[in-house]
Scaffold this active site. Structure first.
Site, short mmCIF file in Angstrom:
data_model
loop_
_atom_site.label_atom_id
_atom_site.label_comp_id
_atom_site.label_asym_id
_atom_site.label_seq_id
_atom_site.Cartn_x
_atom_site.Cartn_y
_atom_site.Cartn_z
N SER A 198 1.09 12.13 7.57
CA SER A 198 -0.26 12.41 8.07
C SER A 198 -1.07 13.21 7.07
O SER A 198 -2.30 13.19 7.10
CB SER A 198 -0.17 13.20 9.39
N GLN A 231 -0.34 -7.68 45.95
CA GLN A 231 -1.41 -6.88 45.38
C GLN A 231 -0.89 -5.93 44.28
O GLN A 231 -1.60 -5.65 43.31
CB GLN A 231 -2.07 -6.07 46.49
N GLY A 254 13.94 -7.26 35.75
CA GLY A 254 15.16 -7.24 34.92
C GLY A 254 15.05 -8.17 33.72
O GLY A 254 15.53 -7.86 32.63
N PHE A 297 0.88 -1.17 0.00
CA PHE A 297 0.00 0.00 0.00
C PHE A 297 0.91 1.22 0.00
O PHE A 297 1.56 1.51 1.01
CB PHE A 297 -0.82 -0.07 1.29
N LEU A 314 1.15 4.87 -0.15
CA LEU A 314 0.51 6.19 -0.04
C LEU A 314 1.51 7.23 0.49
O LEU A 314 1.69 8.29 -0.10
CB LEU A 314 -0.70 6.08 0.91
N GLY A 348 7.59 13.64 2.51
CA GLY A 348 6.96 14.88 2.96
C GLY A 348 5.44 14.79 3.06
O GLY A 348 4.76 15.81 3.15
N ARG A 370 7.49 -16.61 39.27
CA ARG A 370 8.58 -15.84 39.87
C ARG A 370 8.34 -15.64 41.37
O ARG A 370 7.31 -15.10 41.78
CB ARG A 370 8.64 -14.47 39.17
N GLU A 395 -0.74 3.75 9.91
CA GLU A 395 -2.17 3.78 9.50
C GLU A 395 -2.91 4.91 10.21
O GLU A 395 -4.08 4.80 10.57
CB GLU A 395 -2.84 2.43 9.70
N1 COS Z 1 -14.06 8.13 3.71
C1 COS Z 1 -14.43 8.66 2.52
N2 COS Z 1 -14.07 9.90 2.13
C2 COS Z 1 -13.30 10.61 2.98
C3 COS Z 1 -12.88 10.12 4.23
C4 COS Z 1 -13.30 8.81 4.57
N3 COS Z 1 -12.94 8.26 5.73
N4 COS Z 1 -12.13 11.05 4.84
C5 COS Z 1 -12.09 12.10 4.03
N5 COS Z 1 -12.80 11.85 2.89
C6 COS Z 1 -13.03 12.73 1.76
C7 COS Z 1 -13.66 14.01 2.22
O1 COS Z 1 -15.08 13.88 2.27
C8 COS Z 1 -13.22 15.00 1.18
O2 COS Z 1 -14.03 14.88 0.04
P1 COS Z 1 -14.46 16.18 -0.84
O3 COS Z 1 -13.19 16.68 -1.43
O4 COS Z 1 -15.42 15.63 -1.85
O5 COS Z 1 -15.09 17.15 0.11
C9 COS Z 1 -11.82 14.51 0.80
O6 COS Z 1 -11.78 13.13 1.20
C10 COS Z 1 -10.74 15.27 1.54
O7 COS Z 1 -11.00 15.14 2.92
P2 COS Z 1 -10.42 16.14 4.01
O8 COS Z 1 -10.58 17.55 3.52
O9 COS Z 1 -11.01 15.76 5.33
O10 COS Z 1 -8.87 15.77 3.95
P3 COS Z 1 -7.67 16.24 4.84
O11 COS Z 1 -6.53 16.52 3.95
O12 COS Z 1 -8.11 17.31 5.78
O13 COS Z 1 -7.29 14.91 5.63
C11 COS Z 1 -7.12 13.35 7.44
C12 COS Z 1 -7.96 14.38 6.69
C13 COS Z 1 -6.09 13.99 8.37
C14 COS Z 1 -8.13 12.57 8.28
C15 COS Z 1 -6.42 12.40 6.44
O14 COS Z 1 -5.46 13.09 5.72
C16 COS Z 1 -5.74 11.22 7.10
O15 COS Z 1 -6.39 10.22 7.43
N6 COS Z 1 -4.41 11.32 7.31
C17 COS Z 1 -3.64 10.18 7.82
C18 COS Z 1 -3.15 9.35 6.70
C19 COS Z 1 -2.61 8.06 7.22
O16 COS Z 1 -3.28 7.31 7.90
N7 COS Z 1 -1.35 7.79 6.84
C20 COS Z 1 -0.74 6.56 7.16
C21 COS Z 1 -0.60 5.80 5.88
S1 COS Z 1 -0.51 4.11 6.06
S2 COS Z 1 1.12 3.74 7.02
#
Ligand code: COS
Length: 382
Positions: free
Chosen positions: A132, A282, A343, A123, A125, A129, A271, A366
């Site tokens: 989150s 306790q 320990g 996956f 993503l 940079g 132990r 995640e």
């Molecule tokens: N399900 C479906 N759609 C979603 C959603 C969800 N859970 N969360 C957001 N969306 C949609 C929103 O509705 C929005 O749609 P529109 O553009 O049509 O309005 C779009 O996605 C953007 O959403 P939003 O503006 O809330 O995005 P943000 O950039 O503010 O991000 C967070 C929100 C922080 C919640 C998101 O970026 C996130 O989950 N970040 C963490 C990522 C992560 O887990 N990384 C680890 C990767 S795996 S190791």
């Protein structure tokens, strides 16, 4: 309200428990020490249907649902958290393809993930940079003739060196007209595709048997049919996949915490200090009691999120609540387990230190605990 698993869930749980305790658990410490990718264990899990638990049987999956998936994940994580995370990501990839793929994509990839023909799925993503904030990603996919060309880099990719297929997010839209999360699409890239380079494995604190790498896409050409879902619709695919993935990580955290508690109970009975087992003090009993209460609370949050997802009802907030609580809980429990072991808990002779190292990342990947709170707070505040 039923608190009992149904027949299918019980069967899946039992199959996972048997395999995990008989085959996986005895190897877990070696897997950790030798940083060994557990390829043969993954094949064993695939043979039991556990690499695509919530994928339909027509696509090679077990079709056993989300609750079964969570129960199986807990059992595998209880034995070996490294094996569990590899299983979690592969299940997530199979589910994403099953949910958003074309018929051809589903028929091509799901059976290979489910059967173990592919050791794992990946996956892709996050970027250096964009962790989150995945909307800040820089990887691009440009249309070129009869396909797409991907350029950029990805970071923290679980199983990247072993994956048969990668779900990759890239920017397809112009930054001016489609900024942030709007212009992102999702692609399926097969392992070994020219222009996809696998970076060096990260030297991690825990989950040392899982493989975590960076990826470089350098003029990586994929066919037009590699687009997963709709053009520019990739961000929502990622968010929906992560909602489900968070149930997987909550389950993984639960499994780690259970192992830490069970080993603490057994150690406390064995132990002896001041002429009696430390379980008779306790101070130890209260720690064990608190650990059990926290595990049960996390279990119920996780089961509710899994059940909601299985019912096809909204579950995003509940998945974040389960992941937030279960991951923080697993860290507290693993820490207490080290304390109870004294320990010895600080040595590799016992599992406690591995559980603490393995639990640590569950509040980070995640979606960090902070991101889970964003999701929960937004759902409260609208
Ligand atoms: N399900 C479906 N759609 C979603 C959603 C969800 N859970 N969360 C957001 N969306 C949609 C929103 O509705 C929005 O749609 P529109 O553009 O049509 O309005 C779009 O996605 C953007 O959403 P939003 O503006 O809330 O995005 P943000 O950039 O503010 O991000 C967070 C929100 C922080 C919640 C998101 O970026 C996130 O989950 N970040 C963490 C990522 C992560 O887990 N990384 C680890 C990767 S795996 S190791």
């Amino acid at each position: 309200m039923l608190f009992e698993p149904n027949e299918t869930q019980r069967m899946v749980q039992k199959a996972a428990r048997d395999f995990a305790s008989r085959v996986i658990a005895p190897q877990a410490s070696t897997i950790d020490k030798e940083e060994r990718f557990p390829r043969e264990l993954l094949k064993g899990l695939a043979d039991l249907g556990l690499m695509a638990v919530n994928v339909a049987p027509e696509l090679g999956g077990a079709g056993a649902g989300v609750v079964s998936y969570s129960l199986a994940m807990q059992e595998v994580a209880r034995a070996c958290a490294s094996t569990a995370v590899t299983m979690a990501v592969t299940n997530m990839v199979g589910e994403v393809i099953a949910a958003f793929g074309s018929d051809e994509q589903r028929q091509t990839y799901c059976p290979k993930l489910a059967s173990g023909e592919y050791a794992a799925g990946a996956f892709a993503l996050s970027e250096t940079g964009a962790g989150s904030d995945p909307g800040a990603m820089g990887t691009t996919a440009k249309e070129d003739g009869d396909g797409w060309v991907l350029d950029g880099g990805k970071q923290w990719i679980t199983s990247g060196a072993h994956a048969g297929v990668f779900v990759v997010w890239a920017r397809t839209g112009d930054r001016e007209t489609l900024p942030g999360t709007r212009g992102i699409s999702c692609f399926l890239v097969e392992g070994g595709t020219r222009g996809l380079e696998i970076g060096k494995a990260e030297d991690k604190m825990g989950l040392r048997g899982s493989n975590t790498v960076s990826l470089v896409f350098d003029g990586c050409r994929v066919p037009r049919s590699a687009l997963l879902g709709t053009l520019h619709g990739g961000f929502k695919v990622a968010m929906m996949a992560l909602d489900g993935g968070r149930i997987g990580i909550a389950s993984q955290a639960l499994g780690i915490a259970r192992a830490a508690l069970e080993e603490s109970v057994s150690y406390a009975k064995d132990r002896r200090q001041f002429d009696k087992p430390i379980a008779e003090f306790q101070g130890t009993q209260w720690k064990l009691a608190d650990m059990q209460v926290e595990i049960d609370a996390a279990d119920m949050l996780t089961m509710r999120a899994a059940w909601l997802k299985e019912q096809g009802r909204p579950f995003s907030r509940e998945a974040s609540m389960a992941k937030l609580f279960a991951s923080e809980m697993a860290n507290r429990i693993a820490n207490k387990a080290v304390q109870i072991h004294g320990g010895y808990g600080y040595t590799r002779e016992f599992g406690a230190e591995r559980h603490l190292r393995d639990a640590r990342v569950t509040t980070i990947y995640e979606g960090t605990s902070e991101v889970q709170r964003i999701v929960i707070a937004r759902s409260l505040l609208g």
